[in-house]
Design a protein around this motif. Structure first.
Motif, mmCIF file in Angstrom:
data_model
loop_
_atom_site.group_PDB
_atom_site.id
_atom_site.type_symbol
_atom_site.label_atom_id
_atom_site.label_comp_id
_atom_site.label_asym_id
_atom_site.label_seq_id
_atom_site.Cartn_x
_atom_site.Cartn_y
_atom_site.Cartn_z
ATOM 1 N N HIS A 149 15.957 -51.987 50.333
ATOM 2 C CA HIS A 149 15.791 -52.749 49.085
ATOM 3 C C HIS A 149 16.733 -53.936 49.135
ATOM 4 C CE1 HIS A 149 15.918 -53.843 44.844
ATOM 5 N NE2 HIS A 149 14.896 -53.025 44.624
ATOM 6 N N PRO A 150 16.240 -55.174 48.972
ATOM 7 C CA PRO A 150 17.134 -56.339 48.957
ATOM 8 C C PRO A 150 18.274 -56.145 47.969
ATOM 9 C CG PRO A 150 14.855 -57.049 48.993
ATOM 10 C CD PRO A 150 14.824 -55.556 48.795
ATOM 11 N N ILE A 151 19.475 -56.553 48.371
ATOM 12 C CA ILE A 151 20.675 -56.314 47.570
ATOM 13 C C ILE A 151 21.042 -57.579 46.803
ATOM 14 C CG2 ILE A 151 23.109 -55.660 47.640
ATOM 15 C CD1 ILE A 151 22.517 -54.248 50.294
ATOM 16 N N GLY A 152 21.056 -57.484 45.495
ATOM 17 C CA GLY A 152 21.438 -58.619 44.669
ATOM 18 C C GLY A 152 22.890 -59.012 44.883
ATOM 19 N N VAL A 153 23.158 -60.296 44.888
ATOM 20 C CA VAL A 153 24.497 -60.829 45.144
ATOM 21 C C VAL A 153 24.920 -61.715 43.978
ATOM 22 C CG1 VAL A 153 25.899 -62.283 46.653
ATOM 23 C CG2 VAL A 153 24.169 -60.773 47.633
ATOM 24 N N ASN A 154 26.126 -61.502 43.461
ATOM 25 C CA ASN A 154 26.678 -62.384 42.442
ATOM 26 C C ASN A 154 27.833 -63.197 43.026
ATOM 27 O OD1 ASN A 154 28.830 -60.559 42.544
ATOM 28 N ND2 ASN A 154 28.143 -59.450 40.721
ATOM 29 N N LEU A 155 28.386 -64.087 42.220
ATOM 30 C CA LEU A 155 29.477 -64.931 42.711
ATOM 31 C C LEU A 155 30.692 -64.116 43.113
ATOM 32 C CD1 LEU A 155 29.343 -67.999 40.279
ATOM 33 C CD2 LEU A 155 28.766 -67.946 42.712
ATOM 34 N N ALA A 156 30.922 -63.003 42.407
ATOM 35 C CA ALA A 156 32.057 -62.145 42.737
ATOM 36 C C ALA A 156 31.910 -61.578 44.149
ATOM 37 C CB ALA A 156 32.174 -61.014 41.718
ATOM 38 N N SER A 157 30.704 -61.170 44.519
ATOM 39 C CA SER A 157 30.461 -60.628 45.852
ATOM 40 C C SER A 157 30.666 -61.694 46.928
ATOM 41 C CB SER A 157 29.042 -60.066 45.943
ATOM 42 O OG SER A 157 28.861 -58.973 45.068
ATOM 43 N N ILE A 158 30.246 -62.935 46.629
ATOM 44 C CA ILE A 158 30.459 -64.029 47.581
ATOM 45 C C ILE A 158 31.953 -64.267 47.778
ATOM 46 C CG2 ILE A 158 30.138 -66.507 47.976
ATOM 47 C CD1 ILE A 158 27.470 -66.275 46.531
ATOM 48 N N CYS A 159 32.720 -64.201 46.701
ATOM 49 C CA CYS A 159 34.181 -64.341 46.805
ATOM 50 C C CYS A 159 34.777 -63.225 47.653
ATOM 51 C CB CYS A 159 34.809 -64.333 45.415
ATOM 52 S SG CYS A 159 34.477 -65.808 44.432
ATOM 53 N N ASP A 160 34.260 -62.002 47.471
ATOM 54 C CA ASP A 160 34.775 -60.859 48.227
ATOM 55 C C ASP A 160 34.525 -61.023 49.723
ATOM 56 O OD1 ASP A 160 35.598 -59.654 45.878
ATOM 57 O OD2 ASP A 160 33.694 -58.595 45.597
ATOM 58 N N ILE A 161 33.306 -61.443 50.101
ATOM 59 C CA ILE A 161 32.993 -61.624 51.514
ATOM 60 C C ILE A 161 33.806 -62.788 52.092
ATOM 61 C CG2 ILE A 161 31.174 -62.090 53.185
ATOM 62 C CD1 ILE A 161 30.960 -59.373 51.854
ATOM 63 N N SER A 162 33.991 -63.854 51.308
ATOM 64 C CA SER A 162 34.808 -64.980 51.758
ATOM 65 C C SER A 162 36.253 -64.538 51.982
ATOM 66 C CB SER A 162 34.765 -66.105 50.726
ATOM 67 O OG SER A 162 33.446 -66.562 50.518
ATOM 68 N N TYR A 163 36.759 -63.737 51.058
ATOM 69 C CA TYR A 163 38.122 -63.222 51.179
ATOM 70 C C TYR A 163 38.229 -62.310 52.398
ATOM 71 C CZ TYR A 163 42.539 -61.051 49.767
ATOM 72 O OH TYR A 163 43.828 -60.587 49.731
ATOM 73 N N LEU A 164 37.178 -61.516 52.669
ATOM 74 C CA LEU A 164 37.173 -60.649 53.841
ATOM 75 C C LEU A 164 37.271 -61.473 55.116
ATOM 76 C CD1 LEU A 164 36.758 -57.909 55.254
ATOM 77 C CD2 LEU A 164 34.290 -58.239 54.987
ATOM 78 N N LEU A 165 36.579 -62.612 55.160
ATOM 79 C CA LEU A 165 36.640 -63.481 56.336
ATOM 80 C C LEU A 165 38.051 -64.027 56.528
ATOM 81 C CD1 LEU A 165 35.274 -64.945 58.677
ATOM 82 C CD2 LEU A 165 34.585 -66.744 57.063
ATOM 83 N N VAL A 166 38.679 -64.462 55.437
ATOM 84 C CA VAL A 166 40.056 -64.979 55.518
ATOM 85 C C VAL A 166 41.007 -63.891 56.010
ATOM 86 C CG1 VAL A 166 42.000 -65.868 54.173
ATOM 87 C CG2 VAL A 166 39.685 -66.733 53.741
ATOM 88 N N VAL A 167 40.874 -62.701 55.442
ATOM 89 C CA VAL A 167 41.727 -61.580 55.851
ATOM 90 C C VAL A 167 41.521 -61.252 57.328
ATOM 91 C CG1 VAL A 167 42.069 -59.083 55.573
ATOM 92 C CG2 VAL A 167 41.960 -60.565 53.570
ATOM 93 N N SER A 168 40.262 -61.283 57.784
ATOM 94 C CA SER A 168 39.966 -61.004 59.189
ATOM 95 C C SER A 168 40.667 -61.994 60.110
ATOM 96 C CB SER A 168 38.453 -61.048 59.424
ATOM 97 O OG SER A 168 37.778 -60.067 58.662
ATOM 98 N N LEU A 169 40.698 -63.255 59.709
ATOM 99 C CA LEU A 169 41.376 -64.277 60.515
ATOM 100 C C LEU A 169 42.888 -64.059 60.520
ATOM 101 C CD1 LEU A 169 39.320 -67.429 59.426
ATOM 102 C CD2 LEU A 169 39.278 -66.303 61.668
#
Length: 332
Positions: free
Chosen positions: A278-298
């Motif tokens: 089932h396609p997963i709905g995404v809100n701005l908060a989720s986009i912030c979380d994934i962006s933060y995950l990328l920063v943390v990974s770096l």
């Protein structure tokens, strides 16, 4: 009384998830040893998939039930917890050495799929997000601005299959002969552990989603926040306990590999399966979380490259970094 029942269901679900994953891994590993499959392959495939089974169960159940925010925030929250808390606590206990293959092979894959996920949801979501109107910052963050589509899910599963194939082939080239077990587990017991483990994982996932949703509603919390905190913590406990035990025994070299492998499985397998169902709905908060995950990974990659180890000071910084993120998640 209702809230107490929901809390009890949530706790029982967590216990079922953890024990189910433990039994599943033990049974699967025993079967693999019985057929003389190299131990390194067991660690890279069966054990890694087993420790990620709680996240898979929770996210799949959430996707089927339409609680899509929990599905994606659980993955983001679990990956953040693994990188910052699991590695951070292990480094505080004992500096964590980083093997060269992790930095050259597995970490780039982890970064690449995080960028891929952000590319699928981030840019379109931010464009739509500029058009979102809300009375408050919190309302704007909750507004759905996109989705993790079935296209991403199918692509993620194909990448996952290719990654596992590559790992297995590389492991076979470098395998070593292992001594047979003195007291191997009976086949019937292996089968029972696997079946009971899968049952507990599936049932526990359903219980966690049900309890978490009701508690979130009663407390006025969003499903995104619950997925980032309560659910992510509960489903990451197997990795945390395993890594802490390894660190206390001085076997810290496996900590980074376990965390990175689990994070790769979370994005490719869990989001892949969930979004294909089932396609997963995404809100701005989720986009912030994934962006933060990328920063943390770096940031964590920088620590890994710095003298090929994560020091105690860096571990403390990582743990504090995690608490800062949780504080922001609660405030928003």
């Amino acid at each position: 009384m209702k809230i107490l029942l929901d809390i009890l269901i949530l706790l029982v679900g967590f216990v079922a998830l953890i024990k189910g994953a433990d039994w599943f891994v033990d049974g699967s590993a025993a079967v693999a040893r019985k057929f003389r499959v190299p131990g390194v392959i067991i660690g890279l495939t069966i054990v890694a998939m087993g420790t990620s089974a709680p996240e898979l169960a929770v996210s799949t159940a959430a996707a089927i039930g339409g609680s899509n925010e929990i599905a994606i925030s659980n993955v983001a929250g679990s990956n953040l917890f693994n990188l910052l808390m699991v590695l951070g606590i292990c480094a505080i206990i004992h500096p964590v050495p980083v093997d060269e293959p992790i930095v050259k092979r597995d970490y780039p894959v982890n970064l690449g799929i995080t960028v891929l996920l952000l590319g699928f949801i981030g840019l379109p979501g931010l464009i739509v997000g500029t058009l979102v109107e809300g009375d408050t910052f919190s309302e704007a963050m909750r507004a759905q601005v996109g989705e993790v589509s079935r296209i991403f899910g199918i692509l993620a599963l194909l990448i996952f299959a290719a990654y596992i194939f590559f790992l297995v082939r590389a492991a076979k080239k470098n395998k070593t002969e292992e001594e047979p077990e003195e007291n191997p587990m009976p086949t019937w017991k292996c089968v029972v552990l696997i079946l009971v483990g899968i049952g507990c994982i599936v049932g526990g996932g359903e219980a966690v989603v049900y309890g978490a949703k009701n508690i979130a509603l009663a407390a006025g919390m969003t499903e995104t926040l619950v997925g980032l905190t309560i659910v992510a913590l509960g489903t990451s406990l197997p990795e945390l306990v395993t890594s802490i035990v390894a660190a206390r025994k001085g076997q810290t070299g496996m900590a980074v590999g376990n965390v990175i492998g689990s994070n790769i499985f979370n994005i490719l397998l869990i989001l892949g399966v969930s979004s294909t169902i089932h396609p997963i709905g995404v809100n701005l908060a989720s986009i912030c979380d994934i962006s933060y995950l990328l920063v943390v990974s770096l940031v964590v990659l920088y620590f890994c490259l710095n003298n090929r180890k994560i020091t105690r000071g860096e571990g403390i910084f990582m743990v504090l970094f995690y608490f800062a993120d949780m504080a922001f998640a609660i405030i928003r």
